[in-house]
Design an enzyme around this catalytic site. Structure first.
Site, PDB file in Angstrom:
ATOM      1  N   TYR A   1     116.124  45.247  91.083  1.00  0.00           N
ATOM      2  CA  TYR A   1     117.335  44.466  91.124  1.00  0.00           C
ATOM      3  C   TYR A   1     118.552  45.560  90.576  1.00  0.00           C
ATOM      4  CZ  TYR A   1     116.726  43.142  86.015  1.00  0.00           C
ATOM      5  OH  TYR A   1     116.412  43.314  84.773  1.00  0.00           O
TER       6      TYR A   1
ATOM      7  N   ASN B   1     109.215  47.904  80.431  1.00  0.00           N
ATOM      8  CA  ASN B   1     110.183  48.808  79.634  1.00  0.00           C
ATOM      9  C   ASN B   1     109.408  49.656  78.772  1.00  0.00           C
ATOM     10  OD1 ASN B   1     112.211  47.300  80.672  1.00  0.00           O
ATOM     11  ND2 ASN B   1     113.008  46.390  78.671  1.00  0.00           N
TER      12      ASN B   1
ATOM     13  N   TYR C   1     110.063  52.208  75.538  1.00  0.00           N
ATOM     14  CA  TYR C   1     110.989  52.367  74.739  1.00  0.00           C
ATOM     15  C   TYR C   1     110.412  53.662  73.770  1.00  0.00           C
ATOM     16  CZ  TYR C   1     112.561  47.698  75.057  1.00  0.00           C
ATOM     17  OH  TYR C   1     113.148  46.394  75.720  1.00  0.00           O
TER      18      TYR C   1
ATOM     19  N   HIS D   1     121.955  40.628  75.994  1.00  0.00           N
ATOM     20  CA  HIS D   1     122.257  40.165  77.396  1.00  0.00           C
ATOM     21  C   HIS D   1     121.653  38.779  77.575  1.00  0.00           C
ATOM     22  CE1 HIS D   1     118.368  41.883  77.067  1.00  0.00           C
ATOM     23  NE2 HIS D   1     118.022  41.039  78.180  1.00  0.00           N
TER      24      HIS D   1
ATOM     25  N   ASP E   1     119.289  37.236  80.545  1.00  0.00           N
ATOM     26  CA  ASP E   1     118.508  37.514  81.979  1.00  0.00           C
ATOM     27  C   ASP E   1     119.055  36.741  82.661  1.00  0.00           C
ATOM     28  OD1 ASP E   1     116.876  38.783  79.916  1.00  0.00           O
ATOM     29  OD2 ASP E   1     114.987  38.475  81.149  1.00  0.00           O
TER      30      ASP E   1
ATOM     31  N   HIS F   1     120.062  37.752  73.857  1.00  0.00           N
ATOM     32  CA  HIS F   1     118.816  38.363  73.031  1.00  0.00           C
ATOM     33  C   HIS F   1     119.025  40.133  73.216  1.00  0.00           C
ATOM     34  CE1 HIS F   1     117.222  37.469  76.861  1.00  0.00           C
ATOM     35  NE2 HIS F   1     116.586  39.034  76.986  1.00  0.00           N
TER      36      HIS F   1
ATOM     37  N   ARG G   1     107.410  52.023  71.997  1.00  0.00           N
ATOM     38  CA  ARG G   1     106.773  50.803  72.355  1.00  0.00           C
ATOM     39  C   ARG G   1     106.852  50.514  73.710  1.00  0.00           C
ATOM     40  NH1 ARG G   1     110.071  46.001  72.723  1.00  0.00           N
ATOM     41  NH2 ARG G   1     108.579  44.066  73.105  1.00  0.00           N
TER      42      ARG G   1
HETATM   43  O1  PD2 Z   1     111.500  44.540  75.010  1.00  0.00           O
HETATM   44  C1  PD2 Z   1     111.460  43.538  74.957  1.00  0.00           C
HETATM   45  O2  PD2 Z   1     110.803  42.593  74.446  1.00  0.00           O
HETATM   46  C2  PD2 Z   1     112.500  42.567  75.856  1.00  0.00           C
HETATM   47  C3  PD2 Z   1     112.766  41.198  75.302  1.00  0.00           C
HETATM   48  C4  PD2 Z   1     113.900  40.591  76.096  1.00  0.00           C
HETATM   49  C5  PD2 Z   1     113.288  43.098  76.656  1.00  0.00           C
HETATM   50  C6  PD2 Z   1     114.137  42.386  77.662  1.00  0.00           C
HETATM   51  N1  PD2 Z   1     114.610  41.120  77.188  1.00  0.00           N
HETATM   52  C7  PD2 Z   1     114.905  42.767  78.833  1.00  0.00           C
HETATM   53  O3  PD2 Z   1     114.817  44.188  79.018  1.00  0.00           O
HETATM   54  O4  PD2 Z   1     115.613  42.079  79.317  1.00  0.00           O
HETATM   55 MN    MN Z   2     116.202  40.037  78.492  1.00  0.00          MN
END
Ligand code: PD2
Ligand code: MN
Length: 230
Positions: free
Chosen positions: A82, A139, A141, A150, A152, A212, A223
């Site tokens: 997306y 993700n 990091y 944000h 979701d 969150h 991570r």
């Molecule tokens: O990195 C995360 O744990 C996490 C938690 C909630 C990532 C996201 N949301 C996101 O990228 O939307």
């Molecule tokens: Mn999220």
């Protein structure tokens, strides 16, 4: 604008009484479920697979929209992709849209190892219904990497939102206000630990009614998270 100790921005929660804040915390907690499902050896196997994804992406083996690189955080989209943030002509909440399932803009399918090694244990633990997951995002990091506050997008993703953490532990914070250049984050209303190998399910108030984020100070080490959604 108001600032607290150390130039931290203040959020609306900084102006609430302890009792008012507790009401928010209780509502958030009803929407969070956590389980430790992956032991050290399971984590190691999955982490090796994540490394393989990183290598394949660096090698140009994925479709263009599968990979989104940024200085402290790379994202890999599988199953459904997306548009969001910087990629959108029209930005902002509610403007995100799914990419088509086929053709130039589509992303790669969910790798078999994600089904077998990550989704299957969730099914066996009866945390999600069969065939629920059709989107998997990784993700990755670097230390100091973050995700700004944000929600979701609910026009794109069903609830629950499922995350599984790898390589190191972090924390998921709720109700933070971000300011940039320099980056500054207000105190969260609630912060929940995200242990390595831990599963977090977010739904209800926690997913829909409050933002969150992952604060930069909560990612002291590399991570990765696998975000599983429908
Ligand atoms: O990195 C995360 O744990 C996490 C938690 C909630 C990532 C996201 N949301 C996101 O990228 O939307
Ligand atoms: Mn999220």
């Amino acid at each position: 604008r108001e600032y607290g100790k150390g130039g931290k921005p203040k959020s609306k929660y900084d102006f609430m009484t302890i009792d008012e804040k507790q009401v928010e915390v209780d509502k958030i907690r009803t929407g969070i479920k956590q389980r430790c499902l992956f032991n050290d050896s399971a984590c190691k196997e999955i982490e090796a697979k994540i490394e393989e994804v990183v290598r394949k992406a660096a090698n140009g083996e994925y479709k263009k929209n599968t990979v989104d690189t940024a200085p402290l955080r790379n994202k890999y989209f599988f199953g459904e992709g997306y548009t969001y943030g910087s990629h959108m002509e029209a930005r902002g909440p509610g403007m995100e849209r799914l990419y088509p399932k086929e053709g130039e803009e589509s992303v790669d399918p969910i790798p078999e190892w994600i089904h077998e090694m990550v989704v299957q244990p969730l099914l066996r633990a009866q945390l999600i219904p069969p065939d629920f997951i059709n989107s998997a995002v990784i993700n990755d990091y670097q230390p100091g990497g973050c995700i700004v506050s944000h929600i979701d997008p609910y026009h794109i993703f069903d609830r629950p939102i499922v995350t599984v953490s790898f390589f190191s532990s972090s924390a998921l914070s709720f109700g933070c206000k971000f300011e940039f250049r320099p980056i500054r984050v207000s105190n969260p209303v609630l912060s929940v630990k995200l242990p390595r190998g831990g599963v977090t399910l977010i739904s209800g108030f926690a997913a829909d009614e409050i933002t969150h984020c992952i604060r930069p100070q909560d990612t002291p080490h590399r991570r990765a998270v696998v975000i599983l959604r429908r």
